[in-house]
Design a protein around this motif. Sequence first.
Motif, short mmCIF file in Angstrom:
data_model
loop_
_atom_site.label_atom_id
_atom_site.label_comp_id
_atom_site.label_asym_id
_atom_site.label_seq_id
_atom_site.Cartn_x
_atom_site.Cartn_y
_atom_site.Cartn_z
N LEU A 183 72.75 58.76 55.45
CA LEU A 183 73.35 58.94 56.77
C LEU A 183 74.22 60.20 56.81
CD1 LEU A 183 74.17 57.90 59.65
CD2 LEU A 183 76.01 56.65 58.52
N LEU A 184 75.07 60.33 55.82
CA LEU A 184 76.01 61.45 55.80
C LEU A 184 75.29 62.78 55.59
CD1 LEU A 184 79.34 61.38 55.69
CD2 LEU A 184 78.10 59.22 55.79
N GLU A 185 74.40 62.80 54.64
CA GLU A 185 73.81 64.09 54.25
C GLU A 185 72.68 64.52 55.17
OE1 GLU A 185 73.11 63.99 49.98
OE2 GLU A 185 75.24 64.50 49.74
N LYS A 186 71.81 63.60 55.49
CA LYS A 186 70.65 63.98 56.29
C LYS A 186 70.99 64.14 57.78
CE LYS A 186 65.95 62.56 57.40
NZ LYS A 186 65.08 61.36 57.48
N TYR A 187 71.89 63.29 58.25
CA TYR A 187 72.18 63.31 59.68
C TYR A 187 73.49 64.03 60.02
CZ TYR A 187 68.32 60.07 59.99
OH TYR A 187 67.08 59.52 59.90
N LEU A 188 74.58 63.64 59.36
CA LEU A 188 75.86 64.28 59.67
C LEU A 188 76.01 65.65 58.98
CD1 LEU A 188 78.56 61.46 59.62
CD2 LEU A 188 76.65 61.78 61.15
N ALA A 189 75.09 65.95 58.08
CA ALA A 189 75.15 67.22 57.32
C ALA A 189 76.47 67.36 56.57
CB ALA A 189 74.90 68.42 58.24
N VAL A 190 76.98 66.24 56.10
CA VAL A 190 78.20 66.24 55.31
C VAL A 190 77.84 65.87 53.87
CG1 VAL A 190 80.45 65.13 54.93
CG2 VAL A 190 79.68 65.63 57.27
N PRO A 191 77.92 66.84 52.95
CA PRO A 191 77.59 66.52 51.56
C PRO A 191 78.64 65.58 50.96
CG PRO A 191 78.38 68.78 51.74
CD PRO A 191 78.27 68.25 53.13
N ILE A 192 78.20 64.60 50.20
CA ILE A 192 79.14 63.64 49.63
C ILE A 192 78.83 63.42 48.14
CG2 ILE A 192 79.74 62.42 51.73
CD1 ILE A 192 77.29 60.78 49.51
N HIS A 193 79.87 63.00 47.44
CA HIS A 193 79.69 62.52 46.08
C HIS A 193 79.68 61.00 46.14
CE1 HIS A 193 80.36 66.35 44.08
NE2 HIS A 193 81.42 66.55 44.83
N THR A 194 78.69 60.37 45.54
CA THR A 194 78.80 58.93 45.37
C THR A 194 79.49 58.70 44.04
OG1 THR A 194 76.64 58.81 44.27
CG2 THR A 194 76.68 58.43 46.65
N GLY A 195 80.17 57.58 43.94
CA GLY A 195 80.86 57.31 42.68
C GLY A 195 81.62 56.01 42.75
N LYS A 196 82.21 55.68 41.61
CA LYS A 196 82.94 54.42 41.51
C LYS A 196 84.43 54.71 41.62
CE LYS A 196 83.09 50.43 38.37
NZ LYS A 196 82.58 49.91 37.08
N LYS A 197 85.15 53.81 42.29
CA LYS A 197 86.60 53.95 42.42
C LYS A 197 87.27 53.43 41.14
CE LYS A 197 87.52 55.47 46.65
NZ LYS A 197 88.34 56.67 46.90
N THR A 198 88.44 53.96 40.86
CA THR A 198 89.21 53.41 39.74
C THR A 198 89.76 52.05 40.15
OG1 THR A 198 91.31 54.35 40.46
CG2 THR A 198 89.90 55.74 39.05
N GLN A 199 90.28 51.31 39.18
CA GLN A 199 90.83 49.97 39.46
C GLN A 199 91.90 50.01 40.54
OE1 GLN A 199 88.48 47.71 38.30
NE2 GLN A 199 90.34 46.45 38.13
N SER A 200 92.75 51.03 40.49
CA SER A 200 93.86 51.06 41.44
C SER A 200 93.43 51.45 42.85
CB SER A 200 94.92 52.05 40.96
OG SER A 200 94.38 53.36 40.92
N GLU A 201 92.26 52.05 42.97
CA GLU A 201 91.80 52.50 44.28
C GLU A 201 90.77 51.55 44.88
OE1 GLU A 201 92.51 55.44 46.14
OE2 GLU A 201 94.18 55.80 44.78
N LYS A 202 90.40 50.53 44.16
CA LYS A 202 89.32 49.68 44.68
C LYS A 202 89.82 48.74 45.78
CE LYS A 202 89.54 45.81 41.41
NZ LYS A 202 90.18 44.87 42.33
N PHE A 203 88.87 48.18 46.51
CA PHE A 203 89.13 47.27 47.62
C PHE A 203 89.84 46.00 47.11
CE2 PHE A 203 87.32 43.63 50.11
CZ PHE A 203 87.89 43.92 51.34
#
Length: 482
Positions: A183-203
Amino acid sequence: MSTKAKEEQNTAESILADIAIKAQLADYSPIKGCMVIRPYGYAIWERIKEILNKMIKDTGHENAYFPMLIPESFLQKEAEHVEGFAPECAVVTHAGGKELTEKYVLRPTSETIINHMFSKWIESYRDLPMKLNQWANVVRWEMRTRLFMRTSEFLWQEGHTCHATWDEAQQETLTMLDCYKTLLEKYLAVPIHTGKKTQSEKFAGAEATYTIEALMRDGKALQAGTSHNLGQNFAKAFETQFTNDQNQLEYVYQTSWGVSTRLIGALIMGHHDDVGLILPPEIAPYQVVVIPILKKNKDNTEILEAAKTINNELQAAGIRTKLDDRVTISQGHKFNEYEQKGVPIRLVIGPRDLEEGKLEVHRRDIQSKEKDIPRDGIATRLQKLLAQIQKEIWQRAVDYRTEHTTIVKSIEEIETALDKPGGFARAMWNGDVALEKILKDKFKATIRCMPDDKELDASQHPCVLSGESSTNNVEILVARAY
RNA sequence: CGGGAUGUGGCUCAGCUUGGUAGAGCGCUUCGCUUGGGACGAAGAGGUCGUAGGUUCGAAUCCUGUCAUCCCGACCA
């Protein structure tokens, strides 16, 4: 003071607000921290919904709707969850003219109420997987708000799924992350990094959180969407159990994932210039605006007919268009309006063009204007041009990110990198949480994620904290963020 | 919740220091004249100056309370 000078001294925050207001995407509401999404802004949201909803359905999910009011006690069932969300919950204490015996929380997210229902609906492994999604509003009482990036109420999509195994839940988590990436890259043309959050940043309440991290043109990172593997945390809190094929009672494995109207913030801060918004054609509510040059108090029939014909022709070719045939507004005004709104192409037809069988084509992204474009074959030509614009907007964003990513080997280098080119600092890390505290306290930065795309050699590249290289170290992206 | 600032027509603001009963630009309405990049002219509509109290013959202006908004910190998609 010139407009240009004003632009230059604007902070990133006022660029965001300026564009959102001038492009008529949104307006302030009388309620603190809330915003009104105006038709043009909502049209972008509808476009996002249209694209993502199809992906959600194509991956086997169904839409449903759960209520906005959640009994306060539900939130408290999952310890980490309540701790994370309690401070930002708006609570209903009175209804029907009386004080409520149990308060209701305006949903900050729906894990709890959905689990309450899941526990009723799921009995057997035959009921699994259960994969639901809802398009809804949520309320999180934020201390500081910014249009689209952080408002007290926002629109989003939240997916909630239950699976019989951890592996299947993990697969689901990553599948949806991948949908977001598309969605982000093909449509919004916003390049993104996928990745995992650290313990302190997770939901709050998740076992692991995966993110799509984008880079805005002011050098700040933006968490544009998240996908969580919830493990059995909520299942245990709500006793969402099923009988497996061995006739044993087991807690379900769950996921949840969401993107919000913040994506419009990502568009604004990802693609703009001094004039205003620049929309990638794939996401633009209308890709081409057709403007006839009209004369007030004169017979415009011929030129209007020609404009309508072209407009229809473009629409028949699958191009999203808008014909602006208002006589009361001068074309100069219209030009300016659609430039602020970021409409990718402006097509102008005047009496001269009509005679000569030509048109004027203006490209918003690079502000270029070409006269004498042949009238014949215009739809095909514009289709190609739209594709090209999409590609070039994407490429500029990729280049920007490349230029604003620095590989660093020490904390000092992180600091320099965050200031000088800005953007991401890519580093190795031994996992010691002390780093997160240093980043936060000293640089106002965070570890955005442990990216899936790796560039560093763990055995060679030293940890920014310890200075030692180890194959146990993980690669991280550090940035200041929204 | 701390620190700073601001509330005056739809919008941006001036007026406040030194009290005398409200202004400008933009926008809006009508008419005229214009029209290939935000036109111009004329006429008009629109505000009990955030709110409550106080001082005063008289308050947008001075004093006190209060509410709201914005910016800077602590929290976050």
